[in-house]
Design an enzyme around this catalytic site. Sequence first.
Site, PDB file in Angstrom:
ATOM      1  N   ASN A   7       0.875  -1.171   0.000  1.00  0.00           N
ATOM      2  CA  ASN A   7       0.000   0.000   0.000  1.00  0.00           C
ATOM      3  C   ASN A   7       0.916   1.227   0.000  1.00  0.00           C
ATOM      4  OD1 ASN A   7      -1.830   2.013   0.455  1.00  0.00           O
ATOM      5  ND2 ASN A   7      -2.754   1.097   2.274  1.00  0.00           N
ATOM      6  N   ARG A  91      -2.584  -2.108  -3.447  1.00  0.00           N
ATOM      7  CA  ARG A  91      -3.801  -1.329  -3.251  1.00  0.00           C
ATOM      8  C   ARG A  91      -3.711  -0.116  -4.173  1.00  0.00           C
ATOM      9  NH1 ARG A  91      -5.143   3.150   1.069  1.00  0.00           N
ATOM     10  NH2 ARG A  91      -7.327   3.395   0.572  1.00  0.00           N
ATOM     11  N   HIS A 180     -13.265   2.496  -0.017  1.00  0.00           N
ATOM     12  CA  HIS A 180     -13.236   1.396   0.961  1.00  0.00           C
ATOM     13  C   HIS A 180     -13.826   0.113   0.364  1.00  0.00           C
ATOM     14  CE1 HIS A 180     -13.680   4.672   4.296  1.00  0.00           C
ATOM     15  NE2 HIS A 180     -12.397   4.331   4.190  1.00  0.00           N
ATOM     16  N   ARG A 241     -13.198  15.103   8.013  1.00  0.00           N
ATOM     17  CA  ARG A 241     -13.915  15.442   6.767  1.00  0.00           C
ATOM     18  C   ARG A 241     -15.387  15.741   7.067  1.00  0.00           C
ATOM     19  NH1 ARG A 241     -12.079  10.082   3.660  1.00  0.00           N
ATOM     20  NH2 ARG A 241     -10.291   9.857   5.045  1.00  0.00           N
ATOM     21  N   GLY A 333     -16.122   1.129  14.179  1.00  0.00           N
ATOM     22  CA  GLY A 333     -17.151   0.093  14.042  1.00  0.00           C
ATOM     23  C   GLY A 333     -16.813  -1.169  14.819  1.00  0.00           C
ATOM     24  N   GLU A 384      -8.294  -5.675   4.772  1.00  0.00           N
ATOM     25  CA  GLU A 384      -8.132  -5.305   3.361  1.00  0.00           C
ATOM     26  C   GLU A 384      -6.924  -6.012   2.744  1.00  0.00           C
ATOM     27  OE1 GLU A 384      -8.773  -1.334   5.005  1.00  0.00           O
ATOM     28  OE2 GLU A 384      -9.555  -0.780   3.053  1.00  0.00           O
TER      29      GLU A 384
END
Length: 398
Positions: A7, A91, A180, A241, A333, A384
Amino acid sequence: MKILVINAGSSSLKYQLIDMEQKLVMAKGLCERIGIDGSRLKHTPAGKDTVVIDSAMPTHADAITLVIDALVSPEHGVIASMDEIGAVGHRVVHGGESFSESVVIDEKVKAGIRECIDLAPLHNPANLIGIEACEKVMPGVPQVAVFDTAFHQTMPAQAYLYGLPYEYYQTYKVRRYGFHGTSHKYVSQRAAEMLGKPLSELRIITCHLGNGSSVAAIDHGKVVDTSMGLTPLAGVIMGTRCGDIDPAIVTFMMEKEGLDPKAMDNVMNKQSGVLGISGISSDFRDLLAAADEGNERAKTALDMFFYTVKKFVGSYAAVMGGVDAIVFTAGVGENNAPCRAAVTSTLGYMGVAIDPELNQQRGGDRDISAPDAKVRTLVIPTDEEMMIALDTQRLTSK
Ligand code: AMP
């Protein structure tokens, strides 16, 4: 087969070496300050302490060479030679409309990633540099690109178009892409496994809630809508954001404060979200602590976050005509029980009910639904890198 997952950022590069037979991470790490003074590699072999290697990394190719050296090192290495690396999975943030799934990288694919630079000016150039650095250091090793946007390419036009002149879409490709995707794909597949049903028979809402957050509606295995848009600025309120706002605010505030487009972009990406509201932090742990101590703005910021996530969950249930499972993943989460409780609190009418005790438990994939719930609520730590490795294995062992 062993797969190296990369990544690459503009001045950093994260990696994991994964043994696909055992589905085990053998080593992982991070190169920091590539091209800047004081660069270093933090390398963690599985089950061992992190080693910090201070070394100059003028380019990403130098960084990759150092990563390979660390992986084969007699002291802290995990493989005997570079030949053990069967493939590399990268990625890539933006695949535009050109890539609806992962692909083996060739010159045409690189050109396609280059074409999307306009849509992800900070990320795609770095991803390309990472790819070319691996080509240089590991010639002949197959490389695969896994796009953050790809999983969302199944969205219908009604969900991905904006109410702007159609020419903006035709000429500039202005549309909703969503991000995502690798995470939403991974947790939806895991959810189907946990529910013992094929993904093609399920309606799932996946909530990837971290520093950046997005929600996706996955109807019978296909994304039909997602909260992020042309860029990862849209959707729920995030760490820094703003998420969805009235678009007229942009020109209004630019005029009031004399901001140019870059400065306004910076406000919306870096100074807004729960940080902007609370004035304290973008980190949800800090906000929970401050709210516990009675800080009203921290409490408001958290309430706004829970509320906007809930609105997406409700609207996606409406879009799909119901929902079989709601999945929570990513830093907030996975770890924040009050968040899951707040988001699901008024969804009883839809058949959503969580068990308060199960909601407090930590670690691993888990079903936190109350026994009588019609809709399952699941917590699934995202992975991921494993998803990238799985796609890379699938495409390179054909
Ligand atoms: P991510 O972007 O997925 O790495 O998520 C980062 C966010 O997850 C940060 O805002 C953290 O505060 C939050 N987070 C991580 N661990 C916890 C935790 N135990 N409780 C609450 N929030 C957490």
